[in-house]
Scaffold this motif. Structure first.
Motif, PDB file in Angstrom:
ATOM      1  N   PHE A 154      -7.564  18.711  24.470  1.00  0.00           N
ATOM      2  CA  PHE A 154      -7.438  18.165  23.171  1.00  0.00           C
ATOM      3  C   PHE A 154      -6.060  18.813  22.522  1.00  0.00           C
ATOM      4  N   LYS A 155      -5.501  17.964  21.651  1.00  0.00           N
ATOM      5  CA  LYS A 155      -4.195  18.146  21.121  1.00  0.00           C
ATOM      6  C   LYS A 155      -4.133  18.547  19.631  1.00  0.00           C
ATOM      7  N   LEU A 156      -3.566  19.413  19.073  1.00  0.00           N
ATOM      8  CA  LEU A 156      -3.374  20.236  17.989  1.00  0.00           C
ATOM      9  C   LEU A 156      -2.192  19.354  17.143  1.00  0.00           C
ATOM     10  N   THR A 157      -2.419  18.588  16.233  1.00  0.00           N
ATOM     11  CA  THR A 157      -1.393  17.976  15.505  1.00  0.00           C
ATOM     12  C   THR A 157      -1.541  18.070  13.705  1.00  0.00           C
ATOM     13  N   LEU A 158      -0.027  17.815  13.313  1.00  0.00           N
ATOM     14  CA  LEU A 158       0.056  18.044  11.972  1.00  0.00           C
ATOM     15  C   LEU A 158       0.644  16.728  11.450  1.00  0.00           C
ATOM     16  N   PRO A 159       0.153  16.369  10.104  1.00  0.00           N
ATOM     17  CA  PRO A 159       0.735  15.063   9.504  1.00  0.00           C
ATOM     18  C   PRO A 159       2.194  14.909   9.694  1.00  0.00           C
ATOM     19  N   ASP A 160       2.364  13.706  10.259  1.00  0.00           N
ATOM     20  CA  ASP A 160       3.925  13.284  10.347  1.00  0.00           C
ATOM     21  C   ASP A 160       4.300  12.187   9.174  1.00  0.00           C
ATOM     22  N   GLU A 161       5.383  11.724   9.340  1.00  0.00           N
ATOM     23  CA  GLU A 161       5.992  10.771   8.263  1.00  0.00           C
ATOM     24  C   GLU A 161       4.883   9.316   8.433  1.00  0.00           C
ATOM     25  N   GLU A 162       4.628   9.088   9.540  1.00  0.00           N
ATOM     26  CA  GLU A 162       3.759   8.066   9.857  1.00  0.00           C
ATOM     27  C   GLU A 162       2.390   8.095   9.148  1.00  0.00           C
ATOM     28  N   PHE A 163       1.695   9.433   9.312  1.00  0.00           N
ATOM     29  CA  PHE A 163       0.583   9.659   8.388  1.00  0.00           C
ATOM     30  C   PHE A 163       0.639   9.537   7.052  1.00  0.00           C
ATOM     31  N   ARG A 164       1.911  10.104   6.421  1.00  0.00           N
ATOM     32  CA  ARG A 164       2.157  10.095   5.046  1.00  0.00           C
ATOM     33  C   ARG A 164       2.328   8.768   4.448  1.00  0.00           C
ATOM     34  N   ARG A 165       3.146   7.954   5.442  1.00  0.00           N
ATOM     35  CA  ARG A 165       3.011   6.398   5.097  1.00  0.00           C
ATOM     36  C   ARG A 165       1.753   5.594   4.816  1.00  0.00           C
ATOM     37  N   VAL A 166       0.914   5.955   5.918  1.00  0.00           N
ATOM     38  CA  VAL A 166      -0.401   5.247   5.708  1.00  0.00           C
ATOM     39  C   VAL A 166      -1.019   5.786   4.449  1.00  0.00           C
ATOM     40  N   GLY A 167      -1.110   6.888   4.460  1.00  0.00           N
ATOM     41  CA  GLY A 167      -1.799   7.612   3.100  1.00  0.00           C
ATOM     42  C   GLY A 167      -3.225   7.635   3.225  1.00  0.00           C
ATOM     43  N   GLN A 168      -3.831   8.059   2.308  1.00  0.00           N
ATOM     44  CA  GLN A 168      -5.270   8.498   1.973  1.00  0.00           C
ATOM     45  C   GLN A 168      -5.905   7.090   1.399  1.00  0.00           C
ATOM     46  N   SER A 169      -5.270   6.586   0.376  1.00  0.00           N
ATOM     47  CA  SER A 169      -5.954   5.421  -0.449  1.00  0.00           C
ATOM     48  C   SER A 169      -5.658   4.162   0.422  1.00  0.00           C
ATOM     49  N   MET A 170      -4.612   3.894   1.274  1.00  0.00           N
ATOM     50  CA  MET A 170      -4.399   2.793   2.105  1.00  0.00           C
ATOM     51  C   MET A 170      -5.091   2.871   3.204  1.00  0.00           C
ATOM     52  N   ALA A 171      -5.522   4.101   3.662  1.00  0.00           N
ATOM     53  CA  ALA A 171      -6.540   4.077   4.833  1.00  0.00           C
ATOM     54  C   ALA A 171      -8.068   3.660   4.214  1.00  0.00           C
ATOM     55  N   ALA A 172      -7.975   4.101   3.003  1.00  0.00           N
ATOM     56  CA  ALA A 172      -9.437   3.819   2.303  1.00  0.00           C
ATOM     57  C   ALA A 172      -9.576   2.267   2.025  1.00  0.00           C
ATOM     58  N   ALA A 173      -8.379   1.638   1.629  1.00  0.00           N
ATOM     59  CA  ALA A 173      -8.451   0.396   1.584  1.00  0.00           C
ATOM     60  C   ALA A 173      -8.878  -0.521   3.014  1.00  0.00           C
ATOM     61  N   SER A 174      -8.693   0.154   4.031  1.00  0.00           N
ATOM     62  CA  SER A 174      -8.940  -0.500   5.441  1.00  0.00           C
ATOM     63  C   SER A 174     -10.399  -0.146   5.914  1.00  0.00           C
ATOM     64  N   LEU A 175     -11.209   0.297   5.220  1.00  0.00           N
ATOM     65  CA  LEU A 175     -12.552   0.812   5.589  1.00  0.00           C
ATOM     66  C   LEU A 175     -13.417  -0.441   5.680  1.00  0.00           C
ATOM     67  N   PRO A 176     -13.502  -1.133   4.485  1.00  0.00           N
ATOM     68  CA  PRO A 176     -14.535  -2.406   4.709  1.00  0.00           C
ATOM     69  C   PRO A 176     -13.815  -3.725   5.725  1.00  0.00           C
TER      70      PRO A 176
END
Length: 458
Positions: free
Chosen positions: A433-455
């Motif tokens: 497995f690989k350890l990873t930290l948040p990158d610019e792509e993660f920050r762009r996606v963001g928590q609320s945008m990821a939430a929007a994709s849930l349903p």
């Protein structure tokens, strides 16, 4: 190191926590001499179960070691996967578990907590036939078509995004005070206000996704610190279905989904790296976690790693809330930093808040203070041992490390120490497995945008 007559060999020992005894190392040493088969299972919602077939010694002289091993195994299953009933096929271990998972027992907190989560009286059952593992993962996330709202409920602010075909057209953060407010209408009104604001920036609303701290089963808030001050009767009446009501009252019969914020963080990470099987761990106020499996599904597990045992040291620090010792909450969040500061020779202002104490250590770290470096090196060592344990439970391909503790130079040092322990002490997992930290792509996606994709859409 030795515990209950079990000798444990550990090469990598945290500088500031020399008595740290990794739970995985203890388990492996215990099982090396245990020969009596035993099966347990923990049942959760909708008949799902987490089963385990293992071994104990089954002798009078090793009874205390057997009880400890099974206690920690059951505790891990309960907080990692969740459950309201324990099945066991060994009479002696059944008697022990029945005596601790009850009112007045050593695990009364866990007993009461799980009963409230699953709305069933907690039980321990002796049986000849322990249930097999049964999971019902849900495909959630990654749905970007149409006009969507993503709402992220935090303890100090709430975020909302309006997303059209995967593009964020509006986002907003609003400060609020949910943890100190007893009136559930305050929470409801804040949620509805955010939903309406986002909706005003789109021609229609096709789906709503919610990310929120707490435990959610079938979109209902079973336990959530955001509503800490709401009286129990009002919690039952107005909080458990608060997100469902807010969406339906505002938009009618549109698709919606509610998920733990840790799972949504893992989803955002999966969306950013364009792969699945990821465990997200946020080391901030507590140790928050979420998991997306190999198929990109949310498992329905609790993933409350803050209360999963990581240290078999009998002198480990006690968690004030659960009353237990050696659990992740005292190692992998700001409490872990604060715990180690005096051992490193750092005096913190006792009148300061935990967040302020963390900032003080971070400032020393940014100034290259060697005392602060010892803290992060020690936490990284503990995390390396613990990730090997988590890996045996999840089998993840990525670990996404988030949270305030991971920020700045301290996070970099912590990560390096963690990697060293994994490579040196657990070479069998090297490359798994690989350890990873948040990158610019993660920050762009963001928590609320990821939430929007849930349903999923209609």
């Amino acid at each position: 190191m030795e515990r209950f007559g079990i000798s444990v060999q550990v090469r990598n020992i945290p500088d500031l926590d020399p008595d740290f005894l990794p739970i995985l190392k203890f388990n492996r040493a215990f099982l090396a001499t245990a020969k009596k088969p035993i099966a347990i299972a923990v049942e959760r919602a909708d008949g799902q179960a987490a089963a385990c077939r293992t071994f104990i010694h089954g002798t009078p002289e090793m009874a205390e070691a057997d009880r400890y091993y099974m206690d920690r195994l059951v505790k891990t299953a309960l907080w990692m996967q969740g459950g309201w009933k324990i099945y066991v096929d060994d009479p002696g271990i059944y008697e022990y578990l029945s005596g601790v998972y009850c009112k007045g027992g050593a695990r009364e907190f866990d007993w009461d907590f799980m009963a409230n989560v699953f709305e069933r009286p907690f039980a321990v059952e002796l049986t000849d036939k322990v249930p097999e593992t049964k999971d019902a993962p849900k495909t959630m996330g990654g749905h970007l078509e149409g006009c969507r709202i993503g709402f992220d409920a935090g303890g100090s602010d709430r975020k909302v995004s309006a997303v059209i075909d995967g593009k964020t057209v509006f986002s907003e953060e609003v400060v609020w005070f949910p943890k100190v407010t007893p009136d559930p209408d305050y929470h409801y009104d804040g949620i509805v206000s955010a939903l309406k604001t986002a909706a005003s920036h789109m021609p229609r609303v096709d789906a709503v996704g919610v990310s929120s701290a707490g435990i959610y089963i079938n979109d209902r808030a079973m336990v959530a610190s955001l509503f800490l001050k709401v009286p129990k009767d009002l919690y039952e009446e107005k909080v458990k279905d608060i997100y469902i009501r807010a969406v339906r009252d505002t938009f009618g019969d549109v698709p919606y989904a509610v998920a733990n914020d840790g799972d949504v963080s893992a989803l955002a990470g999966a969306m950013s790296i364009k792969d699945n099987n990821i465990l997200g761990i946020a080391m901030g106020t507590s140790e928050a976690a979420g998991y997306i499996n190999e198929d990109g599904c949310i498992t329905g597990w609790l993933n409350e790693l803050a209360f999963v045992p990581v240290d078999a040291n009998p002198g480990a620090m006690r968690d004030e809330w659960s009353g237990d010792i050696g659990c992740g909450v005292k190692y992998f969040c700001q409490d872990g930093v604060i715990k180690l500061a005096p051992r490193a020779g750092i005096e913190l202002d006792e009148s300061a808040s935990p967040a302020e104490k963390l900032k003080a250590v971070q400032a020393l770290m940014e100034a290259n203070d060697p005392r602060a470096a010892r803290i992060y090196d020690s936490i990284g060592c503990c995390l390396g041992h613990t990730l090997a344990y988590y890996y045996e439970q999840y089998g993840f391909r990525y670990v996404l490390l988030l949270g305030r503790v991971m920020s700045g130079k301290g996070g970099d040092l912590l990560l390096g120490s963690c990697r060293h322990v994994l490579e040196n002490e657990y070479p069998e997992y090297a490359g798994k497995f690989k350890l990873t930290l948040p990158d610019e792509e993660f920050r762009r996606v963001g928590q609320s945008m990821a939430a929007a994709s849930l349903p999923a859409g209609r």
